[in-house]
Design a protein around this motif. Structure first.
Motif, PDB file in Angstrom:
ATOM      1  N   VAL A  83      64.921  49.657  39.798  1.00  0.00           N
ATOM      2  CA  VAL A  83      64.470  48.604  40.623  1.00  0.00           C
ATOM      3  C   VAL A  83      63.220  48.077  39.498  1.00  0.00           C
ATOM      4  N   LYS A  84      63.352  46.569  39.482  1.00  0.00           N
ATOM      5  CA  LYS A  84      62.153  45.865  38.755  1.00  0.00           C
ATOM      6  C   LYS A  84      61.253  45.099  39.734  1.00  0.00           C
ATOM      7  N   LEU A  85      60.052  45.321  39.587  1.00  0.00           N
ATOM      8  CA  LEU A  85      59.050  44.673  40.180  1.00  0.00           C
ATOM      9  C   LEU A  85      58.267  43.671  39.207  1.00  0.00           C
ATOM     10  N   THR A  86      58.189  42.445  39.782  1.00  0.00           N
ATOM     11  CA  THR A  86      57.592  41.493  39.031  1.00  0.00           C
ATOM     12  C   THR A  86      56.390  40.613  39.831  1.00  0.00           C
ATOM     13  N   PRO A  87      55.159  41.475  39.491  1.00  0.00           N
ATOM     14  CA  PRO A  87      53.863  40.681  40.352  1.00  0.00           C
ATOM     15  C   PRO A  87      53.656  39.672  39.465  1.00  0.00           C
ATOM     16  N   ALA A  88      52.971  38.470  40.368  1.00  0.00           N
ATOM     17  CA  ALA A  88      52.575  37.219  39.850  1.00  0.00           C
ATOM     18  C   ALA A  88      51.611  36.701  40.733  1.00  0.00           C
ATOM     19  N   TRP A  89      50.553  35.688  40.141  1.00  0.00           N
ATOM     20  CA  TRP A  89      49.946  34.996  40.658  1.00  0.00           C
ATOM     21  C   TRP A  89      50.351  33.591  40.597  1.00  0.00           C
ATOM     22  N   ASP A  90      50.249  32.599  41.546  1.00  0.00           N
ATOM     23  CA  ASP A  90      50.685  31.383  41.459  1.00  0.00           C
ATOM     24  C   ASP A  90      49.750  30.359  40.653  1.00  0.00           C
ATOM     25  N   LYS A  91      48.488  30.682  40.155  1.00  0.00           N
ATOM     26  CA  LYS A  91      47.605  30.079  39.655  1.00  0.00           C
ATOM     27  C   LYS A  91      47.591  30.662  37.993  1.00  0.00           C
ATOM     28  N   GLU A  92      47.319  29.802  37.240  1.00  0.00           N
ATOM     29  CA  GLU A  92      47.175  30.346  35.880  1.00  0.00           C
ATOM     30  C   GLU A  92      46.059  30.928  35.621  1.00  0.00           C
ATOM     31  N   GLY A  93      46.013  32.113  34.664  1.00  0.00           N
ATOM     32  CA  GLY A  93      44.832  32.969  34.316  1.00  0.00           C
ATOM     33  C   GLY A  93      44.364  33.818  35.367  1.00  0.00           C
ATOM     34  N   ALA A 139      36.222  44.814  43.928  1.00  0.00           N
ATOM     35  CA  ALA A 139      35.233  44.614  42.760  1.00  0.00           C
ATOM     36  C   ALA A 139      35.830  43.928  41.591  1.00  0.00           C
ATOM     37  N   ALA A 140      37.031  43.512  41.346  1.00  0.00           N
ATOM     38  CA  ALA A 140      37.550  42.914  40.130  1.00  0.00           C
ATOM     39  C   ALA A 140      38.115  41.524  40.773  1.00  0.00           C
ATOM     40  N   MET A 141      37.990  41.005  41.906  1.00  0.00           N
ATOM     41  CA  MET A 141      38.316  39.806  42.276  1.00  0.00           C
ATOM     42  C   MET A 141      37.092  38.694  42.583  1.00  0.00           C
ATOM     43  N   ASP A 142      37.146  37.558  41.745  1.00  0.00           N
ATOM     44  CA  ASP A 142      36.079  36.792  41.952  1.00  0.00           C
ATOM     45  C   ASP A 142      36.633  35.446  42.663  1.00  0.00           C
ATOM     46  N   ASN A 143      35.592  34.372  42.771  1.00  0.00           N
ATOM     47  CA  ASN A 143      36.250  33.301  43.224  1.00  0.00           C
ATOM     48  C   ASN A 143      37.239  32.631  42.979  1.00  0.00           C
ATOM     49  N   SER A 144      37.583  32.859  41.623  1.00  0.00           N
ATOM     50  CA  SER A 144      38.748  32.250  41.104  1.00  0.00           C
ATOM     51  C   SER A 144      40.203  32.598  41.846  1.00  0.00           C
ATOM     52  N   TYR A 145      40.193  33.547  42.698  1.00  0.00           N
ATOM     53  CA  TYR A 145      41.224  34.238  43.153  1.00  0.00           C
ATOM     54  C   TYR A 145      41.413  33.472  44.572  1.00  0.00           C
ATOM     55  N   GLN A 146      40.365  32.734  45.102  1.00  0.00           N
ATOM     56  CA  GLN A 146      40.513  31.911  46.314  1.00  0.00           C
ATOM     57  C   GLN A 146      41.763  30.779  46.325  1.00  0.00           C
ATOM     58  N   GLU A 147      42.335  30.997  47.470  1.00  0.00           N
ATOM     59  CA  GLU A 147      43.670  30.116  47.819  1.00  0.00           C
ATOM     60  C   GLU A 147      44.766  30.497  46.781  1.00  0.00           C
ATOM     61  N   GLY A 148      44.752  31.605  46.281  1.00  0.00           N
ATOM     62  CA  GLY A 148      45.614  31.939  45.166  1.00  0.00           C
ATOM     63  C   GLY A 148      46.734  32.721  45.884  1.00  0.00           C
ATOM     64  N   GLU A 149      47.959  32.660  45.584  1.00  0.00           N
ATOM     65  CA  GLU A 149      49.234  33.480  46.121  1.00  0.00           C
ATOM     66  C   GLU A 149      49.563  34.410  45.528  1.00  0.00           C
ATOM     67  N   PHE A 150      49.841  35.654  45.942  1.00  0.00           N
ATOM     68  CA  PHE A 150      50.229  36.722  44.805  1.00  0.00           C
ATOM     69  C   PHE A 150      51.698  37.068  45.420  1.00  0.00           C
ATOM     70  N   THR A 151      52.596  37.502  44.434  1.00  0.00           N
ATOM     71  CA  THR A 151      53.950  37.495  44.929  1.00  0.00           C
ATOM     72  C   THR A 151      54.460  38.748  44.259  1.00  0.00           C
ATOM     73  N   ILE A 152      55.466  39.487  44.777  1.00  0.00           N
ATOM     74  CA  ILE A 152      56.190  40.541  43.769  1.00  0.00           C
ATOM     75  C   ILE A 152      57.554  40.398  44.154  1.00  0.00           C
TER      76      ILE A 152
END
Length: 182
Positions: A83-93, A139-152
């Motif tokens: 199985v391959k898991l590929t996590p990603a955010w929809d926003k750069e950086g 602790a590691a998530m700041d405001n840049s993660y707001q309205e972000g979408e995380f997928t696996i």
């Protein structure tokens, strides 16, 4: 006497023809056709990826979500799976490492980009859950993660567990679960 000799010859000829005919019939009957049938097996799997999509709509840092990823074998022959898991955010950086994946590292081993289940599955067999929980590190998530979408993205593959198929195609040694150098 000639007549007796002639009768003896005709009798001997009839006997030879009878024996020859019976032998011919015996050999002819032995020529019945025989059909040998060999049926191939199949490799078939079902990837299970279970989680509550509605529950994961308003993720906030510190949240933990149940996400079960496992594989069942539906084929007729013993099968290895990966199985391959590929996590990603929809926003750069944005860093995918702020999301912790709770993985079974006892029955599964990571080689390259793939997680390999270390046991062959029989028909109807099932792996343990590769992935059980997804946790967002507050602790590691700041405001840049707001309205972000995380997928696996989850992909699964299977191969027969015999005749060194995994070694040849996947380049992994199934005896000690290590990569085979190309």
């Amino acid at each position: 006497m000639k007549r007796k000799s002639m009768m003896l010859m005709v009798s001997a000829l009839a006997l030879v023809l009878a024996i020859g005919g019976a032998t011919l019939a015996w050999f002819t009957n032995a020529a019945d056709p025989v059909t040998n049938t060999f049926a191939t097996g199949d490799v078939a799997i079902t990837l299970h990826d279970e989680f509550n999509k509605e529950e994961a709509k308003n993720v906030i840092p510190g949240d933990e979500y149940n996400k079960d990823v496992y594989v069942t074998s539906e084929g007729s022959i013993n099968t290895y799976v990966r199985v391959k898991l590929t996590p990603a955010w929809d926003k750069e950086g944005l860093d995918t490492n702020v999301v912790k994946l709770t993985l079974d590292t006892t029955k599964w081993i990571k080689i390259g980009d793939w997680y390999y289940y270390k046991e062959a599955l029989t028909k109807g067999g099932q792996t343990t859950k590769l992935l059980d929980y997804v946790t967002f590190n507050g602790a590691a998530m700041d405001n840049s993660y707001q309205e972000g979408e995380f997928t696996i993205q989850v992909e699964a593959e299977a191969i027969q567990a015999t005749n060194n198929a995994a070694e040849a195609e996947w380049k992994v040694n199934t005896t000690n679960w290590t990569a085979i150098s190309k």
